[in-house]
Design a protein around this motif. Structure first.
Motif, short mmCIF file in Angstrom:
data_model
loop_
_atom_site.label_atom_id
_atom_site.label_comp_id
_atom_site.label_asym_id
_atom_site.label_seq_id
_atom_site.Cartn_x
_atom_site.Cartn_y
_atom_site.Cartn_z
N ASN A 50 -6.43 -2.13 -21.47
CA ASN A 50 -5.86 -2.31 -20.14
C ASN A 50 -5.92 -3.76 -19.68
OD1 ASN A 50 -5.03 0.27 -19.71
ND2 ASN A 50 -6.74 0.89 -18.43
N ALA A 51 -6.22 -4.67 -20.58
CA ALA A 51 -6.23 -6.08 -20.21
C ALA A 51 -4.87 -6.49 -19.66
CB ALA A 51 -6.58 -6.94 -21.43
N PRO A 52 -4.86 -7.31 -18.59
CA PRO A 52 -3.58 -7.70 -17.98
C PRO A 52 -2.89 -8.85 -18.68
CG PRO A 52 -5.38 -8.67 -16.76
CD PRO A 52 -6.01 -7.81 -17.83
N ARG A 53 -3.38 -9.24 -19.83
CA ARG A 53 -2.85 -10.40 -20.54
C ARG A 53 -1.97 -9.99 -21.73
NH1 ARG A 53 -7.34 -15.16 -20.86
NH2 ARG A 53 -7.65 -15.42 -18.62
N SER A 54 -1.43 -11.00 -22.39
CA SER A 54 -0.60 -10.75 -23.56
C SER A 54 -1.45 -10.37 -24.76
CB SER A 54 0.22 -12.01 -23.89
OG SER A 54 -0.64 -13.05 -24.30
N ALA A 55 -0.81 -9.76 -25.74
CA ALA A 55 -1.51 -9.43 -26.98
C ALA A 55 -2.01 -10.70 -27.67
CB ALA A 55 -0.59 -8.64 -27.90
N ASP A 56 -1.23 -11.78 -27.58
CA ASP A 56 -1.65 -13.04 -28.19
C ASP A 56 -2.94 -13.56 -27.56
OD1 ASP A 56 0.54 -13.00 -29.85
OD2 ASP A 56 1.71 -14.43 -28.67
N ALA A 57 -3.07 -13.43 -26.24
CA ALA A 57 -4.28 -13.90 -25.56
C ALA A 57 -5.48 -13.06 -25.98
CB ALA A 57 -4.09 -13.84 -24.05
N ILE A 58 -5.29 -11.77 -26.14
CA ILE A 58 -6.39 -10.90 -26.55
C ILE A 58 -6.78 -11.20 -28.00
CG2 ILE A 58 -7.17 -8.52 -26.86
CD1 ILE A 58 -6.76 -9.49 -23.94
N ARG A 59 -5.79 -11.48 -28.84
CA ARG A 59 -6.10 -11.84 -30.23
C ARG A 59 -6.92 -13.13 -30.27
NH1 ARG A 59 -6.67 -8.96 -34.14
NH2 ARG A 59 -4.53 -8.15 -34.20
N ALA A 60 -6.55 -14.09 -29.44
CA ALA A 60 -7.30 -15.35 -29.41
C ALA A 60 -8.75 -15.10 -28.97
CB ALA A 60 -6.62 -16.33 -28.45
N GLN A 61 -8.94 -14.19 -28.01
CA GLN A 61 -10.29 -13.86 -27.58
C GLN A 61 -11.09 -13.23 -28.72
OE1 GLN A 61 -10.63 -10.56 -24.84
NE2 GLN A 61 -12.49 -11.40 -23.91
N LEU A 62 -10.48 -12.29 -29.44
CA LEU A 62 -11.18 -11.64 -30.54
C LEU A 62 -11.52 -12.62 -31.65
CD1 LEU A 62 -9.18 -8.28 -30.76
CD2 LEU A 62 -11.41 -8.68 -29.70
N LEU A 63 -10.65 -13.60 -31.87
CA LEU A 63 -10.93 -14.62 -32.88
C LEU A 63 -12.12 -15.49 -32.44
CD1 LEU A 63 -7.32 -15.72 -33.88
CD2 LEU A 63 -8.97 -14.45 -35.30
N ARG A 64 -12.19 -15.78 -31.14
CA ARG A 64 -13.34 -16.54 -30.65
C ARG A 64 -14.64 -15.77 -30.83
NH1 ARG A 64 -9.68 -17.78 -26.44
NH2 ARG A 64 -10.63 -16.23 -25.06
N LEU A 65 -14.53 -14.43 -30.78
CA LEU A 65 -15.71 -13.59 -30.98
C LEU A 65 -15.95 -13.30 -32.45
CD1 LEU A 65 -15.21 -11.02 -28.06
CD2 LEU A 65 -16.70 -13.02 -28.11
N ASP A 66 -15.12 -13.93 -33.31
CA ASP A 66 -15.28 -13.84 -34.76
C ASP A 66 -15.02 -12.44 -35.29
OD1 ASP A 66 -15.71 -14.98 -37.26
OD2 ASP A 66 -17.84 -14.48 -37.27
N LEU A 67 -14.01 -11.78 -34.75
CA LEU A 67 -13.60 -10.48 -35.30
C LEU A 67 -12.42 -10.71 -36.23
CD1 LEU A 67 -14.26 -7.43 -35.17
CD2 LEU A 67 -12.32 -7.22 -33.60
N ASP A 68 -12.57 -10.31 -37.46
CA ASP A 68 -11.55 -10.50 -38.48
C ASP A 68 -10.28 -9.73 -38.11
OD1 ASP A 68 -10.01 -10.66 -40.77
OD2 ASP A 68 -11.62 -10.06 -42.14
N PRO A 69 -9.12 -10.40 -37.98
CA PRO A 69 -7.88 -9.70 -37.63
C PRO A 69 -7.42 -8.70 -38.68
CG PRO A 69 -7.44 -11.98 -38.21
CD PRO A 69 -8.92 -11.85 -38.09
#
Length: 262
Positions: A50-69
């Motif tokens: 339910n994040a109000p942001r784009s999928a790209d922004a959420i992917r960038a967040q997950l990468l910062r948290l070191d989650l392998d895409p």
């Protein structure tokens, strides 16, 4: 239910993020192992948030948290669904500066005044719903249509409770204001996720989440099975589900297992 050994019929998993995969600061214990097991078993995994942001922004967040895409097949957000509905025409906006930057980069056109529609991504940092009393009254008197880009009421962020757009939309509706909701538990986000996941039969889909009003209510209304993560946003509370419906299991976290619920 051992989440690393799900029944074979579940080929597509809709997995929530906040409270299930991460807490805003780090990936939660055991999550990588569970996701890895699902991928090794050939299951498709979509993060539905339910994040109000784009999928790209959420992917960038997950990468910062070191989650392998490589551990998922894609991201579906409420923000993307709402943005598609308002893109191309000027609307008011409330949310953080980072939300504003992300959404305008994706095509949101923001009007500072004179608008009759409003994109609500959330509250600014440190604000409460009470801080919006004046603005809510102004919007209501002008009959502004609010597009709520995040139905969540609260999230746990780095150990603190943060108020989300859904709480503001609740207050606006209480004043008689008009709101269109995007994300879970509303059907559009599930239909989109189902198509992105290859359109399997609903009995092959499993939703996993920690929100009663969002993840569980959405799964119940969409007609798919679900696992409730009790150690998330409702930790310590009594779980109440839709009448005549219950999750197939209740677990403490994505990295643990528990007995199937009745």
């Amino acid at each position: 239910m051992d989440l690393t050994a799900l029944p074979e019929r579940y080929r597509l998993i809709f997995c929530d993020l906040w409270g299930c995969v991460h807490d805003g600061r780090a990936i939660l214990p055991g999550v990588r192992e569970t996701l890895t097991a699902w991928r090794q078993q050939g299951r498709r995994v979509l993060f539905v948030t339910n994040a109000p942001r784009s999928a790209d922004a959420i992917r960038a967040q997950l990468l910062r948290l070191d989650l392998d895409p490589a551990l998922d097949d894609g991201i579906v957000t409420a923000g993307e669904a709402g943005l598609a509905a308002v893109r191309g025409r000027p609307v008011g906006f409330c949310g953080t500066e980072s939300d504003r930057a992300d959404l305008t980069a994706r095509g949101l056109v923001i009007a500072e005044d004179g608008y009759d529609e409003l994109a609500c991504a959330g509250l600014d940092v440190g604000e409460t719903v009470a801080d919006y009393d004046g603005r809510l009254a102004t919007w209501r008197s002008a009959d502004v249509l609010m597009h709520c880009l995040n139905p969540d009421r609260i999230v746990h962020h780095m150990g603190e409770v943060m108020v989300c757009a859904g709480a503001l939309a609740d207050a606006y509706e209480a004043l008689g204001g008009r709101v269109i909701w995007y994300g879970k538990p509303y059907p559009a986000i599930y239909e989109h996720a189902l198509a992105l996941g290859g359109s399997p039969a609903k009995h092959a889909v499993l939703a996993i989440g920690d929100g009663l009003q969002t993840d569980m209510a959405g799964a119940a209304s969409f007609g798919i099975d679900a696992v409730f993560v009790a150690g998330g946003i409702h930790a310590g509370e009594e779980a109440r589900f839709a009448e005549g419906w219950a999750p197939v299991a209740i677990v403490a976290s994505l990295g643990t297992s528990a007995q199937a619920s009745a």
